[in-house]
Design a protein around this motif. Structure first.
Motif, PDB file in Angstrom:
ATOM      1  N   ARG A   1      27.241  47.798  32.804  1.00 37.02           N
ATOM      2  CA  ARG A   1      28.560  48.052  32.216  1.00 37.02           C
ATOM      3  C   ARG A   1      29.389  48.965  33.109  1.00 37.02           C
ATOM      4  N   VAL A   2      28.743  49.929  33.737  1.00 39.75           N
ATOM      5  CA  VAL A   2      29.459  50.820  34.662  1.00 39.75           C
ATOM      6  C   VAL A   2      29.965  50.031  35.856  1.00 39.75           C
ATOM      7  N   ARG A   3      29.112  49.158  36.414  1.00 39.79           N
ATOM      8  CA  ARG A   3      29.535  48.339  37.556  1.00 39.79           C
ATOM      9  C   ARG A   3      30.741  47.468  37.193  1.00 39.79           C
ATOM     10  N   GLU A   4      30.712  46.944  35.993  1.00 39.48           N
ATOM     11  CA  GLU A   4      31.792  46.058  35.575  1.00 39.48           C
ATOM     12  C   GLU A   4      33.081  46.837  35.298  1.00 39.48           C
ATOM     13  N   ALA A   5      32.942  48.049  34.769  1.00 38.11           N
ATOM     14  CA  ALA A   5      34.133  48.825  34.399  1.00 38.11           C
ATOM     15  C   ALA A   5      34.783  49.492  35.605  1.00 38.11           C
ATOM     16  N   ALA A   6      33.979  49.909  36.564  1.00 37.23           N
ATOM     17  CA  ALA A   6      34.492  50.671  37.707  1.00 37.23           C
ATOM     18  C   ALA A   6      35.022  49.717  38.774  1.00 37.23           C
ATOM     19  N   ARG A   7      36.320  49.661  38.932  1.00 36.01           N
ATOM     20  CA  ARG A   7      36.924  48.808  39.965  1.00 36.01           C
ATOM     21  C   ARG A   7      36.703  49.440  41.332  1.00 36.01           C
ATOM     22  N   ILE A   8      36.082  48.710  42.210  1.00 36.07           N
ATOM     23  CA  ILE A   8      35.712  49.294  43.494  1.00 36.07           C
ATOM     24  C   ILE A   8      36.932  49.661  44.327  1.00 36.07           C
TER      25      ILE A   8
ATOM     26  N   GLU B   1      39.758  50.812  43.156  1.00 41.73           N
ATOM     27  CA  GLU B   1      40.256  52.070  42.615  1.00 41.73           C
ATOM     28  C   GLU B   1      39.392  53.242  43.075  1.00 41.73           C
ATOM     29  N   VAL B   2      38.085  53.059  42.988  1.00 43.43           N
ATOM     30  CA  VAL B   2      37.159  54.152  43.343  1.00 43.43           C
ATOM     31  C   VAL B   2      37.251  54.463  44.836  1.00 43.43           C
ATOM     32  N   VAL B   3      37.218  53.436  45.671  1.00 43.87           N
ATOM     33  CA  VAL B   3      37.326  53.657  47.114  1.00 43.87           C
ATOM     34  C   VAL B   3      38.703  54.226  47.453  1.00 43.87           C
ATOM     35  N   GLY B   4      39.731  53.758  46.732  1.00 42.59           N
ATOM     36  CA  GLY B   4      41.091  54.225  46.986  1.00 42.59           C
ATOM     37  C   GLY B   4      41.304  55.688  46.716  1.00 42.59           C
ATOM     38  N   GLU B   5      40.378  56.340  45.987  1.00 40.83           N
ATOM     39  CA  GLU B   5      40.463  57.785  45.796  1.00 40.83           C
ATOM     40  C   GLU B   5      40.108  58.540  47.072  1.00 40.83           C
ATOM     41  N   HIS B   6      39.436  57.878  47.988  1.00 44.07           N
ATOM     42  CA  HIS B   6      38.939  58.548  49.182  1.00 44.07           C
ATOM     43  C   HIS B   6      39.631  58.105  50.458  1.00 44.07           C
ATOM     44  N   LEU B   7      40.252  56.943  50.463  1.00 41.61           N
ATOM     45  CA  LEU B   7      40.919  56.470  51.668  1.00 41.61           C
ATOM     46  C   LEU B   7      42.003  55.475  51.306  1.00 41.61           C
TER      47      LEU B   7
ATOM     48  N   SER C   1      37.672  49.364  60.065  1.00 43.66           N
ATOM     49  CA  SER C   1      36.649  48.321  60.002  1.00 43.66           C
ATOM     50  C   SER C   1      35.927  48.335  58.665  1.00 43.66           C
ATOM     51  N   PHE C   2      36.411  49.176  57.744  1.00 43.53           N
ATOM     52  CA  PHE C   2      35.807  49.315  56.420  1.00 43.53           C
ATOM     53  C   PHE C   2      36.499  48.334  55.477  1.00 43.53           C
ATOM     54  N   ASN C   3      35.760  47.360  54.959  1.00 41.57           N
ATOM     55  CA  ASN C   3      36.337  46.300  54.131  1.00 41.57           C
ATOM     56  C   ASN C   3      35.858  46.416  52.688  1.00 41.57           C
ATOM     57  N   VAL C   4      36.777  46.139  51.769  1.00 36.73           N
ATOM     58  CA  VAL C   4      36.478  46.143  50.341  1.00 36.73           C
ATOM     59  C   VAL C   4      36.855  44.782  49.771  1.00 36.73           C
ATOM     60  N   ALA C   5      35.949  44.205  49.007  1.00 34.52           N
ATOM     61  CA  ALA C   5      36.202  42.919  48.360  1.00 34.52           C
ATOM     62  C   ALA C   5      36.250  43.157  46.850  1.00 34.52           C
ATOM     63  N   PRO C   6      37.428  43.424  46.288  1.00 33.38           N
ATOM     64  CA  PRO C   6      37.520  43.739  44.853  1.00 33.38           C
ATOM     65  C   PRO C   6      36.954  42.653  43.962  1.00 33.38           C
TER      66      PRO C   6
ATOM     67  N   GLY D   1      27.584  47.936  50.148  1.00 32.43           N
ATOM     68  CA  GLY D   1      26.977  47.917  48.829  1.00 32.43           C
ATOM     69  C   GLY D   1      28.023  47.763  47.747  1.00 32.43           C
ATOM     70  N   ASP D   2      27.645  48.128  46.510  1.00 31.10           N
ATOM     71  CA  ASP D   2      28.571  48.014  45.393  1.00 31.10           C
ATOM     72  C   ASP D   2      29.215  49.360  45.108  1.00 31.10           C
ATOM     73  N   VAL D   3      29.937  49.453  43.986  1.00 32.25           N
ATOM     74  CA  VAL D   3      30.707  50.660  43.687  1.00 32.25           C
ATOM     75  C   VAL D   3      29.792  51.863  43.459  1.00 32.25           C
ATOM     76  N   ILE D   4      28.630  51.648  42.862  1.00 36.70           N
ATOM     77  CA  ILE D   4      27.699  52.757  42.633  1.00 36.70           C
ATOM     78  C   ILE D   4      27.163  53.271  43.962  1.00 36.70           C
ATOM     79  N   GLU D   5      26.827  52.365  44.858  1.00 36.17           N
ATOM     80  CA  GLU D   5      26.315  52.787  46.164  1.00 36.17           C
ATOM     81  C   GLU D   5      27.384  53.524  46.955  1.00 36.17           C
ATOM     82  N   PHE D   6      28.662  53.127  46.802  1.00 30.15           N
ATOM     83  CA  PHE D   6      29.739  53.836  47.500  1.00 30.15           C
ATOM     84  C   PHE D   6      29.822  55.275  47.021  1.00 30.15           C
ATOM     85  N   VAL D   7      29.862  55.473  45.710  1.00 33.82           N
ATOM     86  CA  VAL D   7      29.955  56.832  45.165  1.00 33.82           C
ATOM     87  C   VAL D   7      28.719  57.642  45.548  1.00 33.82           C
TER      88      VAL D   7
END
Length: 631
Positions: A12-19, A21-27, A50-55, A69-75
């Motif tokens: 549920r956390v993976r589904e709720a957390a838009r990657i 948005e989360v990555v955009g807090e840092h770069l 060279s850092f790519n995000v596939a929402p 990895g996924d959003v959890i691995e990024f955080v």
């Protein structure tokens, strides 16, 4: 023993957390085509993104350092957390209630250290903010009023007051369930003779937040004459507070910095407040330390500081000698930026807070707009104090300023400033000044080169970054086709599902690619139920090890080789190409066997092998003539 977060809650956390948005807090992220985004990697230094995000897939991958990895691995990686702490961090951000195995939810027992320390700081910030309205805090409210700040301003920045007693905060947080060790570890308390005591007492308090908005520390300003402590007392180094990486106001400024491409670096908390309130929302400040390398890394990612995107960093310093010294320190770090850097100094020496109070908001905006290039400021600072009316004074000024010009890495820019230096000094001999600077620059390079050679040989760069997931030879089109087919199978399974499962693992001759193909079989294949319920996560879960899992992530994020969105024709062509290469390999193998056979000694084997060769060549011709219809 701490309980395990339930798998369904992690999902549920993976589904709720838009990657994004989360990555955009840092770069800062920009469009990379095909629905993907790109930015400067937070895990290694780079000048081109060279850092790519596939929402759509919930994945990230850096093609420079291979992190993915996924959003959890990024955080987990960007904030140096455990898996559970990363899940808890995202769950709190996206309002997902977590349940734990082995007895339910008990925060003090089961949450990670970072989560507990952040919650303690959040509670402390609320306590300090409430205390600002107390009778004792009149001196703090007066301090703010004297600098032109209202109660609404204090609330906006979360400013508070720490009571003068020894245990006010400690008792409050103990009542909230926090342990003495947590208060000591988080820097909220100090060890006293009778146990923990408040670290901050009788001071005006600024909450210091990380880029995501969590309170991780405090800056405390002395208010009373009988306070023998330093003028500003900051949270010490803790597991969640690293002063070399923290920028005050960044949580409020990050959106404007990314949008405008401009960051304004000021010297104090009140200067940040003054700038924001005056219409300069990109203002930030360091927290009790000089602006350094780690701060630059944070800003570069927000500014998309690369060859393709150039913004501005503007330093504001006091006009006194200390301010000029700070500017020269900034110059030493400046060339880590690709972006343009400037200095804004108010002629009478006022800082932004004083300037706003004395002359108003427009004066603060005018100060920032009156910036001059940092190189120019640093060079002119070295010239000041020399008597340029005499030949001896001009030569002395040249000797003082030339090293700064020689340190400019950009050769064209170095030449430009050498020419300007001649005009500023009044030599009227451009060739002499440019030659002097060039000579000094060569000497510096030679000394640096000899020094580096004497210390050690440079490491093998290729060996420094393992790239086992890449083909050994980028020109090998067979390996390129294998990679493309795997990308299509992960990203566009509907285009290849009709034929892909008929391709054997042995048709993928690069071992990592074969491992990915095997993981797809384990996950049920392209015609299995996982394609509808979560194909890429299923393949990642089925991967044999972390190396294969990382390659799955890489292939799931990497854009197809053609610029337009793949269609049936393109996918069919890739499948045909892969099968042709497989046929070629089998034909070569059969020819080799045929060459070794004696038709007289083994006529049946020879005839069967010859027929096999004919069948393979016929099939290959059919592939070339009929394309996907022959598969």
């Amino acid at each position: 023993m701490a309980g395990r977060i339930r798998d369904e809650d992690v999902k549920r956390v993976r589904e709720a957390a838009r990657i994004d948005e989360v990555v955009g807090e840092h770069l800062q992220l920009r469009n990379a085509g095909g629905g993907n985004l790109k930015g400067l990697c937070p895990f290694h230094d780079e000048k081109s993104p060279s850092f790519n995000v596939a929402p759509a897939k919930g994945l990230f991958h850096c093609f420079g350092c291979q992190e993915g990895g996924d959003v959890i691995e990024f955080v987990k990686k960007v904030e140096h957390l455990t898996f559970s702490e990363a899940v808890e961090r995202l769950a709190a951000q996206y309002n997902v209630e977590l349940r734990y195995e082995e007895g339910g939810y008990t925060p003090g027992r089961q949450q990670g250290q970072r989560t507990r320390l952040v919650e303690a700081h959040r509670a402390a910030a609320a306590f300090f903010a409430e205390q600002l309205g107390s009778a004792e805090a009149m001196i703090a409210r007066q301090f703010l009023a004297d600098r032109g700040f209202t109660q609404a301003d204090a609330e906006h920045f979360g400013i508070g007051y720490a009571p003068a007693g020894w245990e006010h905060l400690v008792r409050y947080l103990r009542g909230k369930g926090f342990t003495p060790q947590e208060l000591l570890t988080g820097g909220l308390a100090s060890e006293g003779r009778r146990g923990p005591m408040d670290r901050f007492r009788g001071r005006l308090m600024w909450p210091i937040r990380d880029i995501g908005g969590d309170v991780i520390g405090f800056g405390a300003r002395r208010l009373r004459d009988d306070d023998n402590g330093p003028k500003y007392l900051n949270t010490p180094e803790t597991p969640i507070y690293k002063k070399s990486q923290v920028l005050y106001g960044l949580d409020l400024a990050k959106k404007d910095i990314a949008k405008s491409g401009r960051a304004v670096v000021v010297e104090g908390y009140t200067d940040v407040m003054a700038c924001h309130l005056a219409g300069v929302p990109g203002a930030i400040a360091t927290c009790g330390t000089a602006f350094g390398e780690d701060h630059i890394k944070v800003l570069r990612r927000l500014l998309m500081d690369s060859d393709g995107f150039r913004g501005e960093v503007i330093y504001t310093f006091d006009g006194d000698a200390a301010g000029q010294k700070a500017a020269l320190r900034a110059f030493e770090e400046d060339q880590r930026f690709v972006t343009r850097t400037f200095v804004a100094v108010e002629p009478s020496g006022m800082d932004p807070c004083d300037l706003r109070q004395t002359k108003g908001d427009q004066a603060v905006r005018d100060l920032v707009d009156s910036r001059v290039p940092l190189f120019e400021f640093a060079i002119r600072s070295r010239i000041e104090g020399h008597d340029l009316g005499t030949a001896e004074g001009r030569v002395a000024a040249l000797d003082a300023a030339a090293p700064i010009v020689a340190d400019i890495k950009d050769q064209a820019l170095r030449h430009t400033y050498a020419v300007r230096l001649d005009s500023w000094l009044g030599f009227l001999d451009e060739r002499f000044v440019v030659g002097r600077v060039a000579q000094l620059a060569r000497w510096k390079r030679e000394r640096a080169t000899k020094g580096a050679a004497a210390e050690s040989a440079p490491p093998d760069r290729a060996a420094a970054v393992p790239r086992g997931s890449r083909p050994a030879d980028g020109r090998d089109t067979r390996q390129t086709v294998q990679r493309e087919v795997l990308k299509l199978a992960l990203q566009y399974p509907g285009l290849v599902a009709w034929a892909f499962d008929g391709f054997g693992v042995d048709e993928f001759t690069v071992p990592p690619y074969a491992a990915v193909r095997a993981a797809m079989d384990t996950a049920g294949g392209l015609n299995g139920p996982a394609v509808e319920t979560g194909w890429i996560p299923a393949v990642r879960e089925a991967a044999a090890d972390d190396t294969v899992r990382a390659l799955v992530t890489e292939l799931a994020v990497e854009a197809p080789y053609q610029s337009r969105v793949p269609d049936d024709v393109y996918a069919g062509g890739c499948l045909v190409s892969l099968r042709v290469y497989s046929a070629d390999a089998r034909i070569a193998d059969v020819k080799s066997r045929l060459q070794r056979l004696d038709p007289a000694a083994a006529p049946e084997d020879y005839a069967a092998t010859f027929q096999e060769l004919m069948d393979l060549e016929k099939y290959r011709r059919s592939l070339l003539d009929n394309g996907a219809a022959a598969l």
